[in-house]
Design a protein around this motif. Structure first.
Motif: not given
Lengths: 231, 290
Positions: A204, B214-215, B217, B219, B222, B225, B231
């Motif tokens: 990230e 955790s991988t 994507n 929202p 998020n 995470r 993570t």
């Protein structure tokens, strides 16, 4: 008709002046600069081979590389090698290996004047060099030549395969041989593509704006030379 | 306490299954090294093929890069090997019927439980040390050393060869904290079961589930995470990124996101304390019937 005679004469004079001016102008800017380029080449040809140590800085937006020591080898007519002393080097293809001597390795080119400019306070002649050979990778080279010292201060080279490169030279102790103390090599990075996910990197925050930066920024490789050994 | 821990270590290393993990790591690393030794050039060509606009010189496929490749692959699998032992620590005793007998000895349940956890942690550290020896020193021996070139998702990092080794020390230290967190989770779950399979499978299922979360994507996830320990387990890679100055020159000895590493270590340590603390609290109140 009699009344028009002075006017015709005047127009004729203006026309002749205009034609002379045009001739002078055109002559000045399409002047064959081959003799000047050959003089520069003769100066560079004094050197049969050389080696030099240098320090290389890579300023390319998508590469994080440390300052590294390099060694440069040159042998007439056009063998030029740049090696990083014990390490990995990542440089634009075909670019950094272009040097003054291999640019002028052949005499098979057309050179014509393209004006005058001033670089770092030095008045230079702008010379366009077009290779005659169709197989040449170089399409056009624009050289900015310090006519008094026969030194190439700047060169912009457009190639078929590897884009356009710009080199700016700064001379010092080895100016007599036409060998620069510093070369700044610039190129456009907008066409450079990076692999995605090959090393399974999905980190990230990996500089999200870099894609935009890439489009706007020029890559730059600066090499400061020292310890020239000229033969 | 050390005496208890020594006894637990003796028990761990008396079991043949303990050595399965060491054998598995040896075989996996050996297989990767052999493959890359025999046909590493194809891998390199594939790796750098897409940056054809750049001329690359030097020994890219050196010991440092091989170790990085191995760590990327193995640090996903190592939790399974850690769980095989840690999730068996209490449930194994219950399964064999020795739990009640052991707890009649003159030491507290907390002491006994902590010594078990320390033993599991030492096993985890030994496993990682073995992995470091095989992956790092083995690769350095076979492939030599040079600068390390890493293709990140949007940029390339070249690390000077003198600037790499300490990063591996840091990365393995970080991996040790991550794996101890996994061991702590397996350890916590092992107090609820009277056989080893349940806690082992449950621990792995939780890790897989949280890794997927955790991988992803999305929202919505998020928000949670940053609080999931999985993570943070991957942040050992942060050791292999450098800061640059205004002229884009990398600064030797620096880390791009050191705060991210510190944050991850804090989160992982908090998880370890929480898992072990919960295990102690629950175990102290537990009726021991086997």
């Amino acid at each position: 008709m009699k009344h028009f005679k002075p006017y015709i004469k005047a127009i004729g004079k203006v026309f002749i002046v205009f034609m002379v001016a045009m001739y002078t102008y055109v002559n000045a800017y399409t002047q064959d600069m081959t003799p000047l380029v050959l003089k520069v080449k003769a100066k560079l040809d004094q050197v049969n081979s050389y080696t030099a140590d240098g320090v290389m800085k890579t300023d390319i937006v998508f590469i994080k590389a440390p300052i590294s020591k390099v060694k440069v080898f040159y042998k007439k007519p056009n063998t030029f090698k740049l090696e990083r002393s014990g390490g990995i080097s990542l440089l634009p293809k075909g670019g950094v290996s272009i040097n003054m001597s291999n640019m002028l390795a052949t005499t098979n080119f057309t050179a014509f004047a393209a004006g005058e400019e001033t670089i770092k306070g030095v008045k230079v002649r702008v010379v366009k060099l077009i290779p005659m050979s169709e197989s040449s990778d170089v399409v056009l080279t624009t050289m900015y030549i310090d006519e008094a010292n026969l030194l190439i201060m700047k060169a912009v080279t457009t190639t078929k395969e590897n884009g356009t490169y710009e080199m700016e030279m700064t001379y010092g102790k080895f100016a007599n041989y036409g060998l620069p103390d510093k070369v700044v090599f610039s190129f456009n990075t907008k066409d450079y593509k990076l692999p995605k996910g090959i090393t399974l990197e999905f980190e990230e925050g990996a500089k999200p704006n870099d894609a935009n930066l890439l489009k706007n920024k020029k890559g730059r490789v600066t090499i400061n030379y020292f310890n020239y050994v000229v033969n | 306490m050390w005496q208890l821990t020594s006894i637990e270590l003796y028990k761990i290393f008396r079991r043949p299954r303990t050595y399965i993990s060491f054998a598995a790591i040896t075989a996996l690393i050996g297989a990767v090294q052999l493959g890359l030794k025999v046909d590493g050039q194809s891998y390199v060509d594939f790796m750098i093929g897409s940056i054809s606009s750049l001329e690359i010189e030097g020994n890219i496929l050196n010991g440092y890069l091989i170790c990085y490749i191995i760590l990327q692959m193995l640090l996903v699998q190592v939790p399974l090997l850690v769980t095989l032992i840690s999730a068996d620590m209490i449930s194994g005793e219950a399964n064999m019927g020795t739990l009640r007998l052991v707890l009649t000895k003159p030491f507290s349940r907390t002491q006994w439980l902590l010594s078990k956890f320390f033993a599991a942690s030492i096993y985890t550290l030994l496993l990682l040390t073995w992995m470091a020896c095989m992956a790092l020193f083995g690769s350095m021996l076979i492939f030599g050393t040079d600068d390390m070139m890493l293709l990140k998702s949007s940029y390339i990092v070249i690390l000077d060869d003198t600037d790499v080794f300490w990063r591996y020390v840091g990365a393995f230290g970080f991996a040790a904290v991550s794996m101890v967190a996994v061991a702590a989770l397996g350890f916590l779950l092992s107090i609820f079961s009277e056989n080893s399979i349940g806690p082992i499978v449950t621990t792995m299922s939780i890790i897989v589930f949280l890794t997927v979360l955790s991988t992803m994507n999305i929202p919505f996830y998020n928000y949670i995470r940053p609080y999931l320990f999985v993570t943070h387990m991957n942040n050992w890679k942060e050791f292999f990124d450098v800061q640059v100055n205004a002229e884009n020159q990398s600064l030797t000895g620096t880390i791009q996101n050191s705060s991210r590493i510190i944050n991850s270590i804090i989160v992982l340590l908090l998880h370890i304390v929480a898992f072990v603390g919960a295990a102690v609290v629950i175990f102290k109140k537990k009726d021991i019937t086997t």
